[in-house]
Design a protein around this motif. Structure first.
Motif, PDB file in Angstrom:
ATOM      1  N   LEU A 179       0.835  -1.203   0.000  1.00 63.47           N
ATOM      2  CA  LEU A 179       0.000   0.000   0.000  1.00 63.47           C
ATOM      3  C   LEU A 179       0.868   1.251   0.000  1.00 63.47           C
ATOM      4  CD1 LEU A 179      -2.844  -0.971   2.527  1.00 63.47           C
ATOM      5  CD2 LEU A 179      -2.802  -1.213   0.032  1.00 63.47           C
ATOM      6  N   GLY A 180       1.973   1.227   0.753  1.00 64.22           N
ATOM      7  CA  GLY A 180       2.856   2.383   0.800  1.00 64.22           C
ATOM      8  C   GLY A 180       3.442   2.584   2.174  1.00 64.22           C
ATOM      9  N   GLY A 181       3.958   3.787   2.398  1.00 65.76           N
ATOM     10  CA  GLY A 181       4.572   4.131   3.678  1.00 65.76           C
ATOM     11  C   GLY A 181       3.659   4.969   4.548  1.00 65.76           C
ATOM     12  N   CYS A 182       4.275   5.720   5.454  1.00 69.32           N
ATOM     13  CA  CYS A 182       3.529   6.479   6.450  1.00 69.32           C
ATOM     14  C   CYS A 182       2.588   7.514   5.824  1.00 69.32           C
ATOM     15  CB  CYS A 182       4.504   7.154   7.409  1.00 69.32           C
ATOM     16  SG  CYS A 182       3.707   8.115   8.715  1.00 69.32           S
ATOM     17  N   ASP A 183       3.120   8.319   4.900  1.00 70.95           N
ATOM     18  CA  ASP A 183       2.314   9.395   4.306  1.00 70.95           C
ATOM     19  C   ASP A 183       1.088   8.844   3.580  1.00 70.95           C
ATOM     20  OD1 ASP A 183       4.065  11.229   5.279  1.00 70.95           O
ATOM     21  OD2 ASP A 183       5.110  11.565   3.403  1.00 70.95           O
ATOM     22  N   ILE A 184       1.292   7.747   2.831  1.00 71.66           N
ATOM     23  CA  ILE A 184       0.175   7.153   2.093  1.00 71.66           C
ATOM     24  C   ILE A 184      -0.840   6.556   3.043  1.00 71.66           C
ATOM     25  CG2 ILE A 184      -0.439   5.248   0.541  1.00 71.66           C
ATOM     26  CD1 ILE A 184       2.093   5.840  -1.029  1.00 71.66           C
ATOM     27  N   ALA A 185      -0.354   5.894   4.091  1.00 74.51           N
ATOM     28  CA  ALA A 185      -1.261   5.312   5.081  1.00 74.51           C
ATOM     29  C   ALA A 185      -2.104   6.391   5.757  1.00 74.51           C
ATOM     30  CB  ALA A 185      -0.468   4.518   6.122  1.00 74.51           C
ATOM     31  N   ILE A 186      -1.480   7.523   6.075  1.00 71.81           N
ATOM     32  CA  ILE A 186      -2.206   8.636   6.700  1.00 71.81           C
ATOM     33  C   ILE A 186      -3.284   9.167   5.759  1.00 71.81           C
ATOM     34  CG2 ILE A 186      -1.997  11.027   7.494  1.00 71.81           C
ATOM     35  CD1 ILE A 186       0.773  10.323   8.565  1.00 71.81           C
ATOM     36  N   ALA A 187      -2.904   9.405   4.489  1.00 77.08           N
ATOM     37  CA  ALA A 187      -3.855   9.952   3.515  1.00 77.08           C
ATOM     38  C   ALA A 187      -5.022   8.988   3.287  1.00 77.08           C
ATOM     39  CB  ALA A 187      -3.130  10.242   2.198  1.00 77.08           C
ATOM     40  N   MET A 188      -4.734   7.697   3.165  1.00 81.15           N
ATOM     41  CA  MET A 188      -5.790   6.709   2.952  1.00 81.15           C
ATOM     42  C   MET A 188      -6.699   6.594   4.167  1.00 81.15           C
ATOM     43  SD  MET A 188      -3.703   3.671   0.955  1.00 81.15           S
ATOM     44  CE  MET A 188      -5.184   2.670   0.694  1.00 81.15           C
ATOM     45  N   HIS A 189      -6.113   6.693   5.339  1.00 77.04           N
ATOM     46  CA  HIS A 189      -6.891   6.618   6.582  1.00 77.04           C
ATOM     47  C   HIS A 189      -7.827   7.813   6.714  1.00 77.04           C
ATOM     48  CE1 HIS A 189      -7.898   5.935  10.773  1.00 77.04           C
ATOM     49  NE2 HIS A 189      -7.316   7.072  11.142  1.00 77.04           N
ATOM     50  N   GLU A 190      -7.293   8.998   6.445  1.00 74.57           N
ATOM     51  CA  GLU A 190      -8.092  10.224   6.602  1.00 74.57           C
ATOM     52  C   GLU A 190      -9.206  10.318   5.565  1.00 74.57           C
ATOM     53  OE1 GLU A 190      -5.175  13.305   6.483  1.00 74.57           O
ATOM     54  OE2 GLU A 190      -4.636  13.093   8.607  1.00 74.57           O
ATOM     55  N   SER A 191      -8.978   9.752   4.363  1.00 74.89           N
ATOM     56  CA  SER A 191      -9.993   9.816   3.306  1.00 74.89           C
ATOM     57  C   SER A 191     -11.019   8.685   3.399  1.00 74.89           C
ATOM     58  CB  SER A 191      -9.308   9.760   1.928  1.00 74.89           C
ATOM     59  OG  SER A 191      -8.726   8.473   1.704  1.00 74.89           O
ATOM     60  N   GLY A 192     -10.719   7.680   4.232  1.00 72.97           N
ATOM     61  CA  GLY A 192     -11.600   6.521   4.332  1.00 72.97           C
ATOM     62  C   GLY A 192     -11.260   5.419   3.354  1.00 72.97           C
ATOM     63  N   GLU A 193     -10.257   5.683   2.492  1.00 73.03           N
ATOM     64  CA  GLU A 193      -9.894   4.707   1.469  1.00 73.03           C
ATOM     65  C   GLU A 193      -9.288   3.450   2.082  1.00 73.03           C
ATOM     66  OE1 GLU A 193      -7.095   4.341  -2.567  1.00 73.03           O
ATOM     67  OE2 GLU A 193      -7.157   6.221  -1.426  1.00 73.03           O
ATOM     68  N   LEU A 194      -8.553   3.621   3.186  1.00 80.24           N
ATOM     69  CA  LEU A 194      -7.914   2.467   3.820  1.00 80.24           C
ATOM     70  C   LEU A 194      -8.956   1.472   4.308  1.00 80.24           C
ATOM     71  CD1 LEU A 194      -5.141   1.318   4.548  1.00 80.24           C
ATOM     72  CD2 LEU A 194      -5.297   2.476   6.761  1.00 80.24           C
ATOM     73  N   LYS A 195     -10.005   1.969   4.896  1.00 80.02           N
ATOM     74  CA  LYS A 195     -11.083   1.099   5.368  1.00 80.02           C
ATOM     75  C   LYS A 195     -11.725   0.354   4.194  1.00 80.02           C
ATOM     76  CE  LYS A 195     -13.467   2.803   8.697  1.00 80.02           C
ATOM     77  NZ  LYS A 195     -12.957   1.973   9.817  1.00 80.02           N
ATOM     78  N   GLU A 196     -11.892   1.059   3.058  1.00 77.67           N
ATOM     79  CA  GLU A 196     -12.476   0.427   1.875  1.00 77.67           C
ATOM     80  C   GLU A 196     -11.571  -0.675   1.323  1.00 77.67           C
ATOM     81  OE1 GLU A 196     -13.304   3.418  -0.994  1.00 77.67           O
ATOM     82  OE2 GLU A 196     -14.726   4.508   0.280  1.00 77.67           O
ATOM     83  N   VAL A 197     -10.247  -0.410   1.323  1.00 77.60           N
ATOM     84  CA  VAL A 197      -9.296  -1.415   0.832  1.00 77.60           C
ATOM     85  C   VAL A 197      -9.363  -2.663   1.694  1.00 77.60           C
ATOM     86  CG1 VAL A 197      -6.837  -1.966   0.570  1.00 77.60           C
ATOM     87  CG2 VAL A 197      -7.717   0.219  -0.260  1.00 77.60           C
ATOM     88  N   PHE A 198      -9.383  -2.467   3.002  1.00 74.21           N
ATOM     89  CA  PHE A 198      -9.472  -3.616   3.904  1.00 74.21           C
ATOM     90  C   PHE A 198     -10.765  -4.393   3.662  1.00 74.21           C
ATOM     91  CE2 PHE A 198      -6.669  -1.280   7.229  1.00 74.21           C
ATOM     92  CZ  PHE A 198      -5.530  -1.666   6.547  1.00 74.21           C
ATOM     93  N   ARG A 199     -11.864  -3.660   3.495  1.00 69.10           N
ATOM     94  CA  ARG A 199     -13.159  -4.306   3.281  1.00 69.10           C
ATOM     95  C   ARG A 199     -13.179  -5.066   1.957  1.00 69.10           C
ATOM     96  NH1 ARG A 199     -16.374  -0.065   3.374  1.00 69.10           N
ATOM     97  NH2 ARG A 199     -16.462   0.086   1.099  1.00 69.10           N
ATOM     98  N   ASP A 200     -12.616  -4.449   0.899  1.00 62.70           N
ATOM     99  CA  ASP A 200     -12.585  -5.088  -0.416  1.00 62.70           C
ATOM    100  C   ASP A 200     -11.758  -6.377  -0.409  1.00 62.70           C
ATOM    101  OD1 ASP A 200     -14.135  -3.056  -1.377  1.00 62.70           O
ATOM    102  OD2 ASP A 200     -12.478  -1.958  -2.332  1.00 62.70           O
ATOM    103  N   HIS A 201     -10.803  -6.457   0.494  1.00 55.53           N
ATOM    104  CA  HIS A 201      -9.963  -7.642   0.591  1.00 55.53           C
ATOM    105  C   HIS A 201     -10.475  -8.617   1.644  1.00 55.53           C
ATOM    106  CE1 HIS A 201      -7.101  -5.181  -1.725  1.00 55.53           C
ATOM    107  NE2 HIS A 201      -6.489  -6.310  -2.030  1.00 55.53           N
ATOM    108  N   GLY A 202     -11.692  -8.395   2.113  1.00 54.18           N
ATOM    109  CA  GLY A 202     -12.305  -9.331   3.049  1.00 54.18           C
ATOM    110  C   GLY A 202     -11.752  -9.256   4.455  1.00 54.18           C
ATOM    111  N   ILE A 203     -11.197  -8.112   4.819  1.00 56.33           N
ATOM    112  CA  ILE A 203     -10.648  -7.938   6.168  1.00 56.33           C
ATOM    113  C   ILE A 203     -11.613  -7.081   6.977  1.00 56.33           C
ATOM    114  CG2 ILE A 203      -8.727  -7.031   7.523  1.00 56.33           C
ATOM    115  CD1 ILE A 203      -6.978  -7.462   5.017  1.00 56.33           C
ATOM    116  N   ASP A 204     -12.209  -7.682   7.967  1.00 55.86           N
ATOM    117  CA  ASP A 204     -13.203  -6.987   8.776  1.00 55.86           C
ATOM    118  C   ASP A 204     -12.562  -6.420  10.036  1.00 55.86           C
ATOM    119  OD1 ASP A 204     -15.290  -7.666   7.012  1.00 55.86           O
ATOM    120  OD2 ASP A 204     -15.456  -9.652   7.948  1.00 55.86           O
ATOM    121  N   ALA A 205     -13.151  -5.325  10.500  1.00 55.08           N
ATOM    122  CA  ALA A 205     -12.708  -4.755  11.766  1.00 55.08           C
ATOM    123  C   ALA A 205     -13.089  -5.702  12.895  1.00 55.08           C
ATOM    124  CB  ALA A 205     -13.355  -3.388  11.987  1.00 55.08           C
ATOM    125  N   ILE A 206     -12.201  -5.803  13.895  1.00 55.10           N
ATOM    126  CA  ILE A 206     -12.508  -6.649  15.046  1.00 55.10           C
ATOM    127  C   ILE A 206     -13.409  -5.878  16.000  1.00 55.10           C
ATOM    128  CG2 ILE A 206     -10.398  -8.000  14.877  1.00 55.10           C
ATOM    129  CD1 ILE A 206      -9.104  -6.253  16.920  1.00 55.10           C
TER     130      ILE A 206
END
Length: 492
Positions: A233-260
């Motif tokens: 996915l990338g490093g710190c900056d990309i993880a921050i941007a994806m997290h803040e935009s909600g994209e990270l949650k979508e990526v996890f969901r699309d890959h079948g990874i559910d929040a605990i």
């Protein structure tokens, strides 16, 4: 006592040993540094293979007089002394280079026998043993022995792929989730905890082969690195941007990874324990507020021992020097003047030692991390991204590199491990004449590699510079050596 490792407790004790004129190897270490502990095993094994050599350890922060005498600014650090003089040094956790340098300084373990440590294989593996044997045979003079093919071995590729695939979400970081060793790793840990997902981690400081190999494997030069179902996915900056935009949650969901669940999160310690304005555990509201105010009192803030004009330890002095080299204006706080701040900041930052460097309120790390970031160019990138310094042009960077040492060699590989026969020949020529030189591995930076060809109007490597002026490549250097003009040319 030789044939074993001795812990030195004073400079007087060290001076008494070094004045004998015998070979002395000194390992500067710190209790908080995992790399020091790993290298101590290699150091101990080497001491048994070279019983006629003194192997000494010095706890760097507890013996500042000794550390400053040897200009120690990060650990692990090794100094090699012979005839009462420092003849070589080694910075960082590099078993192969340590073994090579010990063999060079200590010579044969027994008169008439080659200096090839037998037990080093147990400490650092057969690859290191082979490196030492080759060094002893030819002292690096054989181009064929020194030439190495770029790229990754199949075994390492398989190991990296297995690590990446070991968890659906995998983070390669500095340190571990409970004790991150850099602010960027800490930030990604906080993000993953906030996303309430399970994840695996690997401490890249614990395995240099994985650390360097993963940079090539992923074509990503820095850490942390975050993977999801085997994809970077990338490093710190990309993880921050994806997290803040909600994209990270979508990526996890699309890959079948559910929040605990929140219950699981509490059990696994996945709650985000560092809110930007919440009270840190064990600290009063007043102290927390004061620490936050100090951290944010300047864009770049250094908590150190002493003052920039008068550092009280080598580690603080090194970070000050790095910031000055980068032409960064910074604020500082002397933690020796305020015990409450000194102890409180350790808890607040979850970082147990000093100095501590913050940029725009975020912890970067200590001396080792800052030094490594400067060497890799990551520190400059962060300073530019945060608007602290102006972006450096490639031409500016090349000029800076060329003049970073009076004699500067741009080569393939490093002096201890050349990656081509021509680079090996130039390294040997310089060493034969006793010329001190700096070096840059052009295989580590494609921009520098291609840019320098144009800048110097010289299409091949290695390239040797003296006081900013190009001397030439392999053929010219060997010709100067054979004519007896090399040392005089590099000392005018």
């Amino acid at each position: 006592m030789r044939g074993s490792v001795k812990d030195v407790k004073s400079k007087a004790e060290l001076d008494n040993i070094t004045k004998s004129g015998e070979a002395v190897i000194i390992h500067f270490w710190a209790s908080w540094c995992d790399a020091s502990k790993q290298m101590d095993q290699v150091f101990s094994h080497l001491s048994t293979d070279f019983p006629n050599t003194h192997f000494l350890t010095v706890e760097a922060e507890e013996q500042p007089e000794i550390s400053e005498a040897f200009s120690v600014s990060s650990v692990p650090y090794f100094a090699f002394v012979k005839d009462g003089k420092t003849v070589d040094t080694l910075e960082g956790a590099d078993p192969s280079s340590l073994a090579n340098k010990v063999a060079r300084v200590a010579g044969s373990a027994n008169p008439g026998e080659p200096a090839a440590p037998a037990s080093l294989e147990m400490a650092a593996g057969p690859t290191v043993l082979e490196t030492v044997k080759e060094f002893v045979k030819e002292n690096g003079s054989s181009a064929q022995a020194n030439q190495a093919q770029p790229g990754l071995s199949d075994a390492l590729k398989n190991q990296l792929q297995q690590l990446i695939d070991s968890h659906p979400i995998m983070l390669f970081m500095k340190g571990n989730p409970e004790a991150p060793r850099c602010g960027f790793s800490q930030k990604v840990i906080d993000i993953l905890k906030d996303e309430t997902v399970k994840f695996g981690t690997f401490d890249i400081l614990s395995d240099n082969e994985v650390r360097e190999g993963l940079k090539l494997f992923s074509n990503w030069p820095t850490f942390p690195q975050l993977y999801c179902k085997g994809e970077l996915l990338g490093g710190c900056d990309i993880a921050i941007a994806m997290h803040e935009s909600g994209e990270l949650k979508e990526v996890f969901r699309d890959h079948g990874i559910d929040a605990i669940s929140s219950v699981e999160a509490k059990v696994s310690g996945s709650e985000n324990g560092k809110g930007s304005s919440t009270q840190s555990p064990g600290l009063s509201t007043t102290l927390t507020s004061r620490l936050e105010s100090l951290i944010n009192s300047g864009p770049v803030m250094l908590f150190m021992k002493g003052k920039p004009t008068e550092p009280k330890c080598g580690f603080s002095g090194k970070v000050v020097a790095i910031l000055q080299e980068e032409k960064v204006t910074f604020e500082s706080f002397d933690i020796l003047t305020d015990e409450e701040v000194r102890q409180g900041l350790k808890v607040y930052s979850n970082w147990s030692s000093y100095p501590q460097l913050y940029i725009k309120g975020e912890l970067i790390g200590g001396s080792d991390i800052v030094l490594e970031m400067q060497k890799s160019g990551e520190l400059k990138r962060i300073l530019v991204e945060k608007g602290i310094v102006q972006k450096e042009t490639l031409e500016d960077r090349l000029k800076s590199l060329i003049t970073s040492s009076p004699v500067m060699l741009f080569m393939k590989g490093t002096p201890d491990a050349p990656r081509c026969g021509f680079s090996s020949k130039v390294v040997n020529a310089l060493k034969e004449k006793g010329v001190s030189f700096g070096s840059f591995d052009i295989l580590s930076d494609e921009d520098v590699r291609q840019g320098l060809k144009v800048f110097s109007n010289w299409p091949t490597f290695p390239q040797l510079y003296y006081k900013g002026e190009l001397i030439g490549g392999c053929d010219i250097i060997l010709e100067l050596r054979d004519n007896g003009e090399l040392k005089s040319t590099l000392s005018e």
